[in-house]
Motif scaffolding. Structure first.
Motif, PDB file in Angstrom:
ATOM      1  N   VAL A 299       0.835  -1.207   0.000  1.00  0.00           N
ATOM      2  CA  VAL A 299       0.000   0.000   0.000  1.00  0.00           C
ATOM      3  C   VAL A 299       0.868   1.254   0.000  1.00  0.00           C
ATOM      4  O   VAL A 299       0.585   2.223  -0.725  1.00  0.00           O
ATOM      5  CB  VAL A 299      -0.950  -0.020   1.214  1.00  0.00           C
ATOM      6  CG1 VAL A 299      -1.672   1.322   1.355  1.00  0.00           C
ATOM      7  CG2 VAL A 299      -1.970  -1.142   1.078  1.00  0.00           C
ATOM      8  N   LEU A 302       2.237   1.820  -3.436  1.00  0.00           N
ATOM      9  CA  LEU A 302       1.217   2.353  -4.344  1.00  0.00           C
ATOM     10  C   LEU A 302       0.991   3.840  -4.091  1.00  0.00           C
ATOM     11  O   LEU A 302       0.928   4.647  -5.033  1.00  0.00           O
ATOM     12  CB  LEU A 302      -0.083   1.575  -4.175  1.00  0.00           C
ATOM     13  CG  LEU A 302      -1.281   2.067  -5.003  1.00  0.00           C
ATOM     14  CD1 LEU A 302      -0.948   2.068  -6.495  1.00  0.00           C
ATOM     15  CD2 LEU A 302      -2.509   1.205  -4.725  1.00  0.00           C
ATOM     16  N   ASN A 305       3.867   5.919  -5.427  1.00  0.00           N
ATOM     17  CA  ASN A 305       3.843   6.061  -6.881  1.00  0.00           C
ATOM     18  C   ASN A 305       2.716   6.965  -7.355  1.00  0.00           C
ATOM     19  O   ASN A 305       2.819   7.580  -8.426  1.00  0.00           O
ATOM     20  CB  ASN A 305       3.739   4.685  -7.538  1.00  0.00           C
ATOM     21  CG  ASN A 305       5.065   3.956  -7.601  1.00  0.00           C
ATOM     22  OD1 ASN A 305       5.898   4.230  -8.459  1.00  0.00           O
ATOM     23  ND2 ASN A 305       5.276   3.026  -6.667  1.00  0.00           N
ATOM     24  N   LEU A 306       1.636   7.026  -6.592  1.00  0.00           N
ATOM     25  CA  LEU A 306       0.548   7.941  -6.932  1.00  0.00           C
ATOM     26  C   LEU A 306       0.929   9.397  -6.665  1.00  0.00           C
ATOM     27  O   LEU A 306       0.525  10.311  -7.407  1.00  0.00           O
ATOM     28  CB  LEU A 306      -0.710   7.591  -6.126  1.00  0.00           C
ATOM     29  CG  LEU A 306      -1.465   6.326  -6.540  1.00  0.00           C
ATOM     30  CD1 LEU A 306      -2.517   5.963  -5.502  1.00  0.00           C
ATOM     31  CD2 LEU A 306      -2.124   6.523  -7.907  1.00  0.00           C
ATOM     32  N   VAL A 371       0.880  -3.740 -17.691  1.00  0.00           N
ATOM     33  CA  VAL A 371       1.133  -2.742 -16.645  1.00  0.00           C
ATOM     34  C   VAL A 371       2.572  -2.249 -16.592  1.00  0.00           C
ATOM     35  O   VAL A 371       2.861  -1.284 -15.874  1.00  0.00           O
ATOM     36  CB  VAL A 371       0.737  -3.293 -15.253  1.00  0.00           C
ATOM     37  CG1 VAL A 371      -0.719  -3.714 -15.245  1.00  0.00           C
ATOM     38  CG2 VAL A 371       1.631  -4.445 -14.832  1.00  0.00           C
ATOM     39  N   ILE A 376       2.536   3.132 -11.560  1.00  0.00           N
ATOM     40  CA  ILE A 376       1.287   2.987 -10.803  1.00  0.00           C
ATOM     41  C   ILE A 376       0.628   1.656 -11.132  1.00  0.00           C
ATOM     42  O   ILE A 376       0.127   0.956 -10.249  1.00  0.00           O
ATOM     43  CB  ILE A 376       0.326   4.161 -11.102  1.00  0.00           C
ATOM     44  CG1 ILE A 376       0.939   5.482 -10.637  1.00  0.00           C
ATOM     45  CG2 ILE A 376      -1.035   3.940 -10.440  1.00  0.00           C
ATOM     46  CD1 ILE A 376       0.131   6.713 -11.025  1.00  0.00           C
ATOM     47  N   GLY A 377       0.650   1.280 -12.404  1.00  0.00           N
ATOM     48  CA  GLY A 377       0.090  -0.010 -12.802  1.00  0.00           C
ATOM     49  C   GLY A 377       0.833  -1.171 -12.168  1.00  0.00           C
ATOM     50  O   GLY A 377       0.225  -2.136 -11.700  1.00  0.00           O
ATOM     51  N   SER A 380      -0.064  -1.242  -8.425  1.00  0.00           N
ATOM     52  CA  SER A 380      -1.452  -1.685  -8.229  1.00  0.00           C
ATOM     53  C   SER A 380      -1.582  -3.184  -8.437  1.00  0.00           C
ATOM     54  O   SER A 380      -2.225  -3.884  -7.642  1.00  0.00           O
ATOM     55  CB  SER A 380      -2.380  -0.937  -9.199  1.00  0.00           C
ATOM     56  OG  SER A 380      -2.332   0.457  -8.999  1.00  0.00           O
ATOM     57  N   ALA A 381      -0.984  -3.688  -9.519  1.00  0.00           N
ATOM     58  CA  ALA A 381      -1.061  -5.122  -9.796  1.00  0.00           C
ATOM     59  C   ALA A 381      -0.383  -5.918  -8.692  1.00  0.00           C
ATOM     60  O   ALA A 381      -0.859  -6.992  -8.302  1.00  0.00           O
ATOM     61  CB  ALA A 381      -0.423  -5.422 -11.149  1.00  0.00           C
ATOM     62  N   VAL A 383      -0.113  -5.151  -5.492  1.00  0.00           N
ATOM     63  CA  VAL A 383      -0.998  -5.179  -4.321  1.00  0.00           C
ATOM     64  C   VAL A 383      -2.175  -6.109  -4.551  1.00  0.00           C
ATOM     65  O   VAL A 383      -2.572  -6.883  -3.657  1.00  0.00           O
ATOM     66  CB  VAL A 383      -1.490  -3.755  -3.988  1.00  0.00           C
ATOM     67  CG1 VAL A 383      -2.585  -3.800  -2.920  1.00  0.00           C
ATOM     68  CG2 VAL A 383      -0.341  -2.896  -3.501  1.00  0.00           C
ATOM     69  N   LEU A 384      -2.756  -6.065  -5.734  1.00  0.00           N
ATOM     70  CA  LEU A 384      -3.925  -6.904  -6.013  1.00  0.00           C
ATOM     71  C   LEU A 384      -3.579  -8.385  -5.930  1.00  0.00           C
ATOM     72  O   LEU A 384      -4.359  -9.185  -5.387  1.00  0.00           O
ATOM     73  CB  LEU A 384      -4.483  -6.564  -7.401  1.00  0.00           C
ATOM     74  CG  LEU A 384      -5.225  -5.229  -7.513  1.00  0.00           C
ATOM     75  CD1 LEU A 384      -5.600  -4.949  -8.967  1.00  0.00           C
ATOM     76  CD2 LEU A 384      -6.482  -5.235  -6.642  1.00  0.00           C
TER      77      LEU A 384
END
Length: 410
Positions: A299, A302, A305-306, A371, A376-377, A380-381, A383-384
């Motif tokens: 988290v 992410l 990076n955001l 991604v 960011i991609g 995100s991937a 973390v998912l």
């Protein structure tokens, strides 16, 4: 645990651990060794980028498919023959890769490599549980985890060195030499850990009954997801390393090693701690700690990076910490998988590896290309994929709270 198992290996335990760890690392090591040679192979064989990607996908899906059967066969015929035949076939396939004159030939022999290399990691896990009681098995499994996680990180460095000093053909000749060395060492050193009295009858009805028994057990499926999917939160960055490190972080190829050094350090640290706490804290607590580390750092990565443009001064450290969390918990989850059905440990190891390697193939062929061009991609991937494993473990703990409460000395 095999009766009188301790008598099967009289040399120091660390030597047995190294033998099994080398078996376990062959599969992931063979995935990435040739990645630095993609451009050279493409130019030499006149291959398109899509065709080059197929050489990787063919290996991964061959690995995933045959992983279904290595352990099952070893449950019937013993661990040792499956290891030796798998190593022999891998060596022949590596020679085929080295001699390939067209991209079609290379894809074919890469698929053959994938079909063979799963035997090492699948059988090594079953052998560990054949020989050792749970707390000791966790220590050995942690040592194997170091090699399993380190292999995809050091493989591109080895492949890059071979590419510079030899050629892309030399990479596959090197893998063939590794196959010969492993076959020889296992022929003389690896004991048979599954006595005939504990073997399963090898016929279709019995095999199907075993697959149904494990495949219909939600505990098994959820544990396999908990152990196999989070690895890709780290593996995604390894697969995307040329773009992530070169385009996003502006590193030169000779600087890529910092990423691999940090990732290897995280894996080694997590596996070391996992071995040290074996038998001292409950499995469920150790798994919770591993997932807590991965969730927190995932988290934070992410969010970073955001909010900020990725920079080398900080962007590599979250991946290393994530690797630490994964290596801390995965040996314990793997042992829980193997102990759900003690009479089918080989098959359980096969199916667990199938889940993980299928995920690896999807990430390599689908997720990474989608991604990799966005930090960011990527975050995100990552973390998912970790959350898939976390949700699986949370559901297990709520539905079957006895799992992971303590290690039973079986």
């Amino acid at each position: 645990m095999t009766p009188e198992a301790q008598k099967l290996w009289r040399a120091p335990q660390w030597a047995f651990s190294i033998l099994l760890a080398l078996l376990g690392m062959l599969g992931p090591f063979s995935i990435d060794t040739y990645l630095p040679a993609f451009a050279g192979i493409s130019q030499s064989l006149g291959a398109t980028p899509v065709q080059m990607q197929q050489t990787l996908s063919a290996y991964l899906f061959g690995f995933a498919f045959m992983a279904l059967f290595h352990g099952s066969i070893s449950d019937s015929f013993g661990r040792r023959p499956v290891v030796l035949w798998g190593l022999a076939a891998f060596t022949i396939a590596s020679v085929g890769c080295a001699l390939s004159q067209t991209i079609g030939q290379l894809i074919f022999f890469r698929a053959m490599q994938g079909l063979c290399t799963g035997a090492g990691i699948v059988i090594s896990r079953a052998v560990i549980r054949d020989v050792y009681p749970p707390s000791q098995a966790q220590k050995v499994m942690s040592q194997v985890t170091i090699f399993f996680g380190v292999a995809p990180a050091i493989a591109p460095m080895v492949g890059g060195w071979l590419l510079i000093h030899a050629s892309w053909h030399g990479i596959f000749w090197f893998l063939a030499a590794v196959g010969v060395a492993l076959w020889t060492s296992n022929y003389f050193l690896l004991p048979e850990t599954l006595p005939p009295a504990q073997r399963q009858h090898f016929h279709v009805k019995n095999l199907l009954a075993g697959y149904w028994k494990l495949g219909s057990d939600p505990r098994f499926l959820l544990l396999a997801l908990a152990s196999g999917i989070p690895f890709n939160g780290m593996f995604l960055y390894v697969l995307s390393a040329p773009v992530f490190l070169g385009e996003h972080l502006g590193l030169q190829p000779q600087q890529f090693f910092w990423f691999f050094v940090l990732t290897i350090g995280g894996i080694m640290g997590g596996a070391f701690v996992s071995g040290r706490v074996a038998g001292k804290i409950s499995p469920k607590r150790q798994i919770r700690n591993g997932f807590s580390i991965m969730l927190t750092i995932g988290v934070l990565n992410l969010l970073a990076n955001l909010l900020f443009k990725a920079h080398v001064s900080w962007a590599l450290f979250p991946i290393a910490i994530f690797a630490f969390g994964w290596a801390l918990m995965v040996p314990v989850v793997t042992l829980l998988v193997l102990d759900l059905h003690p009479d089918r440990r080989g098959m359980a190891s096969s199916l667990q590896m199938f889940v993980g390697s299928t995920a690896n193939g999807i990430v390599a062929g689908v997720v990474s290309p989608l991604v990799m061009h966005s930090t960011i991609g990527l975050a995100s991937a990552s973390v998912l994929m970790m959350c898939v494993g976390l949700c699986s473990w949370v559901f297990i703990r709520s539905r079957w709270p006895e799992i992971g409460r303590r290690v039973e000395e079986l």
